[in-house]
Design a protein around this motif. Structure first.
Motif, PDB file in Angstrom:
ATOM      1  N   ASP A  58     -11.789 -10.478 -47.108  1.00  0.00           N
ATOM      2  CA  ASP A  58     -12.553  -9.358 -47.655  1.00  0.00           C
ATOM      3  C   ASP A  58     -14.049  -9.631 -47.676  1.00  0.00           C
ATOM      4  O   ASP A  58     -14.850  -8.718 -47.910  1.00  0.00           O
ATOM      5  CB  ASP A  58     -12.058  -9.011 -49.061  1.00  0.00           C
ATOM      6  N   ALA A  59     -14.450 -10.885 -47.413  1.00  0.00           N
ATOM      7  CA  ALA A  59     -15.874 -11.232 -47.362  1.00  0.00           C
ATOM      8  C   ALA A  59     -16.450 -11.097 -45.950  1.00  0.00           C
ATOM      9  O   ALA A  59     -17.668 -11.218 -45.771  1.00  0.00           O
ATOM     10  CB  ALA A  59     -16.085 -12.656 -47.873  1.00  0.00           C
ATOM     11  N   GLU A  60     -15.589 -10.875 -44.971  1.00  0.00           N
ATOM     12  CA  GLU A  60     -16.069 -10.714 -43.600  1.00  0.00           C
ATOM     13  C   GLU A  60     -16.864  -9.407 -43.483  1.00  0.00           C
ATOM     14  O   GLU A  60     -16.447  -8.366 -44.008  1.00  0.00           O
ATOM     15  CB  GLU A  60     -14.895 -10.681 -42.621  1.00  0.00           C
ATOM     16  N   PRO A  61     -18.020  -9.430 -42.806  1.00  0.00           N
ATOM     17  CA  PRO A  61     -18.790  -8.191 -42.618  1.00  0.00           C
ATOM     18  C   PRO A  61     -17.954  -7.074 -42.004  1.00  0.00           C
ATOM     19  O   PRO A  61     -18.154  -5.900 -42.325  1.00  0.00           O
ATOM     20  CB  PRO A  61     -19.930  -8.623 -41.690  1.00  0.00           C
ATOM     21  N   LEU A  62     -17.010  -7.428 -41.125  1.00  0.00           N
ATOM     22  CA  LEU A  62     -16.165  -6.420 -40.499  1.00  0.00           C
ATOM     23  C   LEU A  62     -15.334  -5.671 -41.538  1.00  0.00           C
ATOM     24  O   LEU A  62     -15.016  -4.484 -41.346  1.00  0.00           O
ATOM     25  CB  LEU A  62     -15.258  -7.081 -39.458  1.00  0.00           C
ATOM     26  N   HIS A  63     -14.982  -6.331 -42.618  1.00  0.00           N
ATOM     27  CA  HIS A  63     -14.148  -5.709 -43.647  1.00  0.00           C
ATOM     28  C   HIS A  63     -14.859  -4.489 -44.233  1.00  0.00           C
ATOM     29  O   HIS A  63     -14.250  -3.411 -44.404  1.00  0.00           O
ATOM     30  CB  HIS A  63     -13.838  -6.719 -44.753  1.00  0.00           C
ATOM     31  N   ALA A  64     -16.152  -4.627 -44.543  1.00  0.00           N
ATOM     32  CA  ALA A  64     -16.903  -3.511 -45.120  1.00  0.00           C
ATOM     33  C   ALA A  64     -17.005  -2.357 -44.139  1.00  0.00           C
ATOM     34  O   ALA A  64     -16.919  -1.183 -44.524  1.00  0.00           O
ATOM     35  CB  ALA A  64     -18.293  -3.991 -45.533  1.00  0.00           C
ATOM     36  N   VAL A  65     -17.179  -2.661 -42.856  1.00  0.00           N
ATOM     37  CA  VAL A  65     -17.255  -1.610 -41.829  1.00  0.00           C
ATOM     38  C   VAL A  65     -15.948  -0.839 -41.778  1.00  0.00           C
ATOM     39  O   VAL A  65     -15.939   0.405 -41.773  1.00  0.00           O
ATOM     40  CB  VAL A  65     -17.584  -2.227 -40.457  1.00  0.00           C
ATOM     41  N   LEU A  66     -14.840  -1.566 -41.752  1.00  0.00           N
ATOM     42  CA  LEU A  66     -13.542  -0.907 -41.638  1.00  0.00           C
ATOM     43  C   LEU A  66     -13.206  -0.108 -42.900  1.00  0.00           C
ATOM     44  O   LEU A  66     -12.569   0.947 -42.809  1.00  0.00           O
ATOM     45  CB  LEU A  66     -12.455  -1.952 -41.374  1.00  0.00           C
ATOM     46  N   GLU A  67     -13.618  -0.625 -44.041  1.00  0.00           N
ATOM     47  CA  GLU A  67     -13.384   0.141 -45.270  1.00  0.00           C
ATOM     48  C   GLU A  67     -14.077   1.490 -45.220  1.00  0.00           C
ATOM     49  O   GLU A  67     -13.526   2.513 -45.644  1.00  0.00           O
ATOM     50  CB  GLU A  67     -13.878  -0.658 -46.486  1.00  0.00           C
ATOM     51  N   TYR A  68     -15.291   1.491 -44.701  1.00  0.00           N
ATOM     52  CA  TYR A  68     -16.049   2.746 -44.632  1.00  0.00           C
ATOM     53  C   TYR A  68     -15.364   3.757 -43.711  1.00  0.00           C
ATOM     54  O   TYR A  68     -15.389   4.966 -43.980  1.00  0.00           O
ATOM     55  CB  TYR A  68     -17.475   2.465 -44.145  1.00  0.00           C
ATOM     56  N   PHE A  69     -14.780   3.261 -42.636  1.00  0.00           N
ATOM     57  CA  PHE A  69     -14.220   4.159 -41.622  1.00  0.00           C
ATOM     58  C   PHE A  69     -12.708   4.367 -41.764  1.00  0.00           C
ATOM     59  O   PHE A  69     -12.058   4.792 -40.817  1.00  0.00           O
ATOM     60  CB  PHE A  69     -14.551   3.648 -40.220  1.00  0.00           C
ATOM     61  N   GLN A  70     -12.177   4.086 -42.939  1.00  0.00           N
ATOM     62  CA  GLN A  70     -10.763   4.381 -43.154  1.00  0.00           C
ATOM     63  C   GLN A  70     -10.524   5.887 -43.021  1.00  0.00           C
ATOM     64  O   GLN A  70     -11.391   6.703 -43.369  1.00  0.00           O
ATOM     65  CB  GLN A  70     -10.329   3.925 -44.552  1.00  0.00           C
ATOM     66  N   PRO A  71      -9.341   6.268 -42.539  1.00  0.00           N
ATOM     67  CA  PRO A  71      -9.062   7.700 -42.369  1.00  0.00           C
ATOM     68  C   PRO A  71      -8.868   8.414 -43.701  1.00  0.00           C
ATOM     69  O   PRO A  71      -8.460   7.811 -44.694  1.00  0.00           O
ATOM     70  CB  PRO A  71      -7.772   7.704 -41.542  1.00  0.00           C
ATOM     71  N   THR A  72      -9.157   9.708 -43.672  1.00  0.00           N
ATOM     72  CA  THR A  72      -8.899  10.541 -44.849  1.00  0.00           C
ATOM     73  C   THR A  72      -7.399  10.820 -44.933  1.00  0.00           C
ATOM     74  O   THR A  72      -6.776  11.183 -43.930  1.00  0.00           O
ATOM     75  CB  THR A  72      -9.658  11.868 -44.724  1.00  0.00           C
TER      76      THR A  72
END
Length: 630
Positions: A400-414
């Motif tokens: 969860d500390a990986e920068p990629l994690h924050a990117v993927l969280e933002y782009f989760q589907p509705t």
């Protein structure tokens, strides 16, 4: 401000000549008391001091060797080989050689490195297997002509340097050195003979002021063994000691434990042997003790090993061959690591889908192998599957500390309540939900453009572009202050963007991973490849929304969606940037570089020249950080 390094070193030697041996801390305090700076500022300089006249004793005190060694005499028993060649090894008197100039017209001999002058020394007719690979003394031809094997050569140190003389028997037997060595070997398994002699000279001003037996004779009579300048008790395994010492240094360099350093070294040696392809018996040489590779099962160790392998700059097929060897002959616990490195090698060759199979196989072997989890998360991200990517990262320790994690969280589907996997997709494509948007976001392309850019950056950081990025970061931070300057530059937007576009990493990303991207992102990436970096004039600013820019090279005007820059720029400003299409918008990725009127012409010339080196472009765009003088 610390004074010039050489001046500070001269001052340190002056203190040691006056006060005798001192610890680094004591020497630092003495320099501070003399006005050379604060203790905290000086200590790092003092600890790094290294000079021919600056010796270090076994207790880590520093000593001025010109004062300590003046008037001392050491002897050496000549061999037939040395007499024939007029070449002498300084193994018995190396402790005095720090005072030698090595110039024939001063000392009567020349100090040369054997490996540098091997041909010339061979011509003298005395080259043998017993000779050192280090420095030797070359005397004028005929100097030793009247000598016989076993004769004693005296080496005498004075204020003016070192001179040679011949002495006869009998000479003193120097029992104080033998006693010291025997006593000290009760405290340490191996000693540095040169340092022990220096310490004896500190303790006993009368020691070795007259010719005595050679150090080799003293060590032998004491019943001790010797290898070069190292001394130990009889039967000591010097080879194992040297090997452990090298591994210890390598472990410190890598930042891993000793057993991990052994595993990394074994893997690096395996890859090197496979690259050389010398018809070696790889199985016998590298897998006689397969347990040596066991530490590679730790993903943190394997990541270090991988970086060492990438630094070798070998062809990917060699890495793949090494991985296959590990899979077949390595211990069971490293097979996941072997599959992962096979995936990296295959990915470097440009076959991402086959690489993905290796990563998947690594997880079959070890479902918690972090490196494979991360790389599979990259694949999921490239495909736009934020849900799978997050699931993989969440299985990693610290994922969860990986920068990629924050990117993927933002782009989760509705969430789409009530919409089944086999229902027609909500987007109207006519395809089933499971094959169209299930697990994928419904964000507009203008939003996903930033995600696309991050995918390309991650590709460059992970595969084959690190040296280029570091080179640009070093140029970028040349005039930055602070110990963290380089690390900050590695995160600088311009550094990454130049590596991506002018450096070629983005083209490689599109070629290798374009098939993984959603179709609209792949098409957008193709468009970005046609866009050049340019110089723009800010014509209008809409704070919090965007800018209107005019490209000074093409005349094109663009309305740019840009929040941060719209709060910092003003009409009339010049900026260098890459303005790219992003769905129904134009955006800037890779940073905004302010340009002065004075640098306008040189930048335009560099941008217009297709042969401009990317490193030179970074240099031009970093000129604004050069301190103003005068």
């Amino acid at each position: 401000m610390i004074a010039d390094h050489d001046e500070l070193l001269d001052a340190a030697l002056g203190v040691l000549r006056e006060r005798g041996p001192l610890s680094d801390r004591e020497l630092t305090v003495a320099l501070a008391d003399s006005g050379w700076g604060g203790v905290d500022d000086l200590i790092d300089y003092v600890e790094e001091f290294d000079a021919p006249l600056l010796g270090t004793l076994p207790d880590d005190r520093r000593v001025a060797l010109d004062v300590l060694l003046a008037g001392r005499v050491l002897t050496h028993r000549l061999t037939a080989e040395e007499i024939a060649a007029d070449v002498v090894e300084p193994d018995d008197f190396g402790a005095l050689m720090h005072l030698a100039s090595g110039e024939p017209d001063v000392d009567g001999f020349e100090v040369v490195f054997f490996e540098d002058e091997a041909d010339e020394l061979a011509a003298r007719g005395g080259v043998g297997a017993s000779w050192s690979d280090e420095e030797v003394l070359v005397l004028p031809r005929g100097t030793l002509a009247q000598c016989s094997p076993g004769d004693l050569l005296a080496v005498i140190a004075s204020d003016s340097g070192v001179r040679l003389d011949f002495v006869g028997e009998p000479v003193a037997d120097a029992p104080e050195l033998a006693q010291r060595l025997t006593r000290r070997l009760g405290e340490s398994p191996v000693l540095d003979l040169e340092e022990e002699v220096w310490h004896l000279l500190v303790d006993d001003p009368a020691a070795f002021t007259a010719p005595a037996l050679p150090l080799a004779d003293i060590v032998e009579a004491a019943g001790l063994d010797r290898s070069g300048q190292l001394v130990a008790v009889r039967g000591f395994d010097f080879e194992a000691y040297a090997r452990d010492l090298m591994i210890g240094v390598y472990a410190d360099e890598l930042g891993v434990p000793m057993d991990a350093a052994v595993a990394v070294a074994a893997l690096v040696s395996l890859v090197t042997a496979l690259e050389e392809d010398e018809n070696q018996d790889i199985q016998a040489r590298f897998f006689d003790k397969p347990e040596l590779y066991a530490a590679l099962a730790d993903p943190a160790v394997m990541e270090v090993a991988a970086q060492e392998l990438f630094d070798l700059d070998v062809e990917p097929e060699v890495l793949l061959l090494a991985a296959q060897r590990l899979l077949v002959s390595g211990p069971r616990e490293v097979k996941a690591a072997a599959s992962w490195i096979a995936g990296r090698a295959t990915e470097m060759e440009g076959f991402p889908k086959q690489a993905e199979e290796h990563y998947e196989h690594a997880l079959v072997l070890d479902g918690a192998f972090d490196l494979a989890l991360f790389d599979l998360a990259r694949f999921a991200s490239d495909r736009g599957d934020a849900v799978r990517g997050l699931s993989l990262l969440n299985r990693m320790a610290g994922g969860d500390a990986e920068p990629l994690h924050a990117v993927l969280e933002y782009f989760q589907p509705t969430p789409r309540p009530g919409l089944g996997r086999n229902h027609p997709c909500w987007c109207g494509s006519g395809r089933k939900y499971k094959t169209c948007h299930l697990g994928k976001g419904d964000h507009a392309l203008s939003e996903r453009a930033g995600w696309l850019y991050q995918k390309a950056k991650l590709h460059a950081q992970e595969l084959g572009w690190r040296d280029q990025i570091v080179e640009y970061a070093e140029i970028r931070s040349e005039n930055w202050v602070g110990d963290a300057a380089l690390f900050q530059a590695l995160e600088d937007p311009l550094v990454a963007d130049v590596a991506l576009f002018e450096g070629g990493a983005f083209a490689d990303f599109v070629e290798c991973r374009g098939d993984l991207l959603p179709p609209d992102e792949f098409a957008l990436a193709r468009q970005w490849q046609e866009v050049e970096r340019s110089l723009h004039e800010v014509e209008e600013v809409r704070p919090g929304a965007g800018l209107t820019l005019r490209d000074l090279r093409t005349g094109d005007r663009r309305d740019i969606r840009e929040v941060t820059g719209s709060h910092q720029l003003h009409a009339g400003n010049l900026i260098c940037a890459r303005v790219v299409p992003a769905g129904d918008t134009w955006q800037i990725f890779g940073g905004i570089e302010p340009i002065s009127q004075a640098r306008r012409a040189s930048l335009l010339a560099a941008l217009d020249d297709e042969t401009t080196d990317p490193a030179y472009l970074v240099e031009i765009l970093s000129e604004r950080f050069v301190p103003v003088t005068g």
